[in-house]
Scaffold this active site. Structure first.
Site, PDB file in Angstrom:
ATOM      1  N   SER A 141       0.832  -1.204   0.000  1.00 50.39           N
ATOM      2  CA  SER A 141       0.000   0.000   0.000  1.00 50.39           C
ATOM      3  C   SER A 141       0.864   1.251   0.000  1.00 50.39           C
ATOM      4  O   SER A 141       1.820   1.363   0.777  1.00 50.39           O
ATOM      5  CB  SER A 141      -0.892  -0.012   1.251  1.00 50.39           C
ATOM      6  OG  SER A 141      -1.684   1.151   1.347  1.00 50.39           O
ATOM      7  N   THR A 249     -15.327   7.284  -8.313  1.00 50.88           N
ATOM      8  CA  THR A 249     -16.474   7.853  -7.614  1.00 50.88           C
ATOM      9  C   THR A 249     -17.359   8.592  -8.593  1.00 50.88           C
ATOM     10  O   THR A 249     -16.892   9.084  -9.627  1.00 50.88           O
ATOM     11  CB  THR A 249     -16.025   8.815  -6.499  1.00 50.88           C
ATOM     12  OG1 THR A 249     -17.164   9.277  -5.781  1.00 50.88           O
ATOM     13  CG2 THR A 249     -15.283  10.017  -7.054  1.00 50.88           C
ATOM     14  N   LYS A 252     -17.615  13.274  -7.319  1.00 53.26           N
ATOM     15  CA  LYS A 252     -16.708  14.404  -7.516  1.00 53.26           C
ATOM     16  C   LYS A 252     -16.935  14.982  -8.912  1.00 53.26           C
ATOM     17  O   LYS A 252     -17.868  15.737  -9.121  1.00 53.26           O
ATOM     18  CB  LYS A 252     -15.275  13.970  -7.233  1.00 53.26           C
ATOM     19  CG  LYS A 252     -15.068  13.621  -5.750  1.00 53.26           C
ATOM     20  CD  LYS A 252     -13.649  13.256  -5.421  1.00 53.26           C
ATOM     21  CE  LYS A 252     -13.429  13.128  -3.915  1.00 53.26           C
ATOM     22  NZ  LYS A 252     -14.214  12.061  -3.263  1.00 53.26           N
ATOM     23  N   THR A 281     -26.381  -3.416   1.384  1.00 56.23           N
ATOM     24  CA  THR A 281     -26.632  -1.982   1.355  1.00 56.23           C
ATOM     25  C   THR A 281     -27.652  -1.641   0.273  1.00 56.23           C
ATOM     26  O   THR A 281     -27.557  -2.134  -0.851  1.00 56.23           O
ATOM     27  CB  THR A 281     -25.328  -1.203   1.073  1.00 56.23           C
ATOM     28  OG1 THR A 281     -24.387  -1.496   2.095  1.00 56.23           O
ATOM     29  CG2 THR A 281     -25.574   0.295   1.067  1.00 56.23           C
ATOM     30  N   THR A 282     -28.607  -0.795   0.616  1.00 53.75           N
ATOM     31  CA  THR A 282     -29.570  -0.311  -0.378  1.00 53.75           C
ATOM     32  C   THR A 282     -28.835   0.320  -1.555  1.00 53.75           C
ATOM     33  O   THR A 282     -27.877   1.076  -1.374  1.00 53.75           O
ATOM     34  CB  THR A 282     -30.507   0.724   0.270  1.00 53.75           C
ATOM     35  OG1 THR A 282     -31.235   0.090   1.325  1.00 53.75           O
ATOM     36  CG2 THR A 282     -31.477   1.309  -0.739  1.00 53.75           C
ATOM     37  N   THR A 369      -6.115  14.451   8.679  1.00 53.73           N
ATOM     38  CA  THR A 369      -6.152  14.387   7.217  1.00 53.73           C
ATOM     39  C   THR A 369      -4.768  14.631   6.635  1.00 53.73           C
ATOM     40  O   THR A 369      -4.385  14.015   5.635  1.00 53.73           O
ATOM     41  CB  THR A 369      -7.155  15.420   6.671  1.00 53.73           C
ATOM     42  OG1 THR A 369      -8.419  15.233   7.329  1.00 53.73           O
ATOM     43  CG2 THR A 369      -7.339  15.265   5.186  1.00 53.73           C
TER      44      THR A 369
END
Length: 410
Positions: A141, A249, A252, A281-282, A369
């Site tokens: 990673s 995604t 964004k 999950t829905t 962050t």
């Protein structure tokens, strides 16, 4: 134990450090972006409403107000109703989701794609499932990977090694230390959202391939904005074919919400069949899927290419303007423009002053962050920010830097 006292003490500590998060009460108005209305509460009276300029939105291209996106969502809402009805396993897969998955797979040159409710969930569920289920898997990673990737890797309980940020040679060394036949995943991002640097996607993928590792690339800050069709940095660099899993995604550059992965039919079906974050999950509502589908198609077109060119010009112009003003703009290879402050309390004070006195909205970026001492303001200029907007921003920053004695602006 006095639970409430514990919670209050912890919150007080965050406030002392300047890390307590305060959410601005903003009302987006279709057709106004990058303007928004800020609601300021007044005791016993209606809110005071002030127009502000938003400089930190992840709606990087303003697609959240694009006429074709809005029209598609309105039509879907009228035709299909509001909700998805439940999980895809129970309620079935709405045909708009099927269309959107096909479009996303085609965008990235992959066999299939799979939708999730957010980019965070897609990373946590997909990476976590792959690392947990592959036998004796080890994950390599990048040191600067997003929290969602870290969360997925931790959930998997797979062995993990960190390679130096964007360092293909260090990745190669760590891969070489693993048994040749062992299952390995190399996980990294294309655009890193806090520093704005871009990964050497082809080099990292080549190192992974030499050692028989799967490649998992997070393109959330690049899809829609890079490449001839908006396929991200991997498309721009001609490296998409070297990546096993591309994660992206819809929240964004595409202007709505949701996340996805794209890859081979077998790999994606394996995730679909095993990932709790998908199964339980829905699913995305039809109107959201319709808006995303419209956004992807716009950004694959000539209009999208023009928007991307304008977007890059705006980012380069803002970086140059900040440097000319003597403000501590940090180096960036991408559309993200960070300005270093270096202190959490001061960073928040600058953000508050910009909003209250100058009607400029930019959030402070503080620990965890970014590392302590690297606190910053993170600007994301869009194609819709004008030269006049930049003039106002520079004047506001110079005024705040002077008034708060942050530094000396030229």
């Amino acid at each position: 134990m006095d639970y409430q006292r514990f919670f209050l003490d912890q919150l007080a500590a965050l406030r002392r450090e300047g890390r307590y998060r305060v959410f601005a009460d903003l009302e987006r108005q279709a057709g106004m972006f990058p303007r928004a209305l800020r609601h300021v509460p007044r005791e016993g009276q209606p809110d005071r409403v002030i127009e502000v300029t938003v400089w930190c939105s992840n709606d990087y291209l303003g697609m959240g107000q694009h006429p074709q996106v809005l029209a598609a969502m309105r039509a879907a809402l009228d035709r299909h109703g509001a909700g998805a009805g439940g999980t895809r396993n129970i309620s079935g897969t709405h045909h708009l989701l099927v269309e959107l998955e096909r479009e996303l797979a085609q965008l990235h040159g992959k066999e299939v794609a799979l939708l999730f409710t957010s980019g965070y969930v897609s990373n946590q569920a997909a990476l976590g499932t792959l690392a947990a289920r592959l036998p004796e898997c080890v994950v390599l990673s990048d040191a600067m990977n997003h929290a969602s990737m870290i969360h997925g890797i931790r959930d998997s309980r797979a062995e993990k090694h960190i390679f130096a940020h964007n360092d293909a040679a260090d990745l190669e060394r760590k891969l070489a230390a693993e048994p040749k036949g062992r299952a390995k995943i190399v996980a990294f991002e294309s655009v890193y959202s806090m520093d704005g640097d871009i990964a050497p996607v082809g080099e990292l993928a080549a190192a992974a391939r030499r050692h028989g590792a799967l490649t998992y690339l997070d393109e959330v800050h690049a899809v829609g904005m890079y490449g001839a069709h908006g396929g991200g940095v991997s498309e721009r660099d001609g490296a998409a074919g070297q990546i096993d899993v591309i994660e992206g995604t819809l929240g964004k550059a595409f202007g709505v919400m949701g996340g996805y992965i794209a890859g081979t039919a077998a790999l994606v079906d394996f995730v679909r069949s095993n990932a709790g974050g998908f199964i339980f999950t829905t699913s995305l509502p039809p109107a959201v899927a319709a808006g995303a589908l419209a956004a992807v198609r716009v950004l694959k077109s000539d209009e999208g290419r023009a928007m991307r060119a304008r977007h890059q010009e705006r980012a380069r112009t803002l970086m140059a303007r900040l440097a000319e003003a003597g403000l501590p703009v940090m180096p960036s290879q991408s559309h993200i423009v960070p300005v270093l402050v270096g202190d959490a309390a001061q960073c928040k004070a600058i953000s508050d002053r910009l909003l209250d006195a100058h009607h400029v909205y930019v959030q402070p970026i503080n620990y965890p962050t970014v590392p302590r001492g690297a606190e910053r303001l993170r600007f994301t200029p869009t194609p819709l920010h004008s030269d006049a907007d930049m003039d106002h921003l520079i004047q506001a920053l110079r005024s705040v830097w002077r008034d708060l004695k942050v530094g000396v602006a030229a």
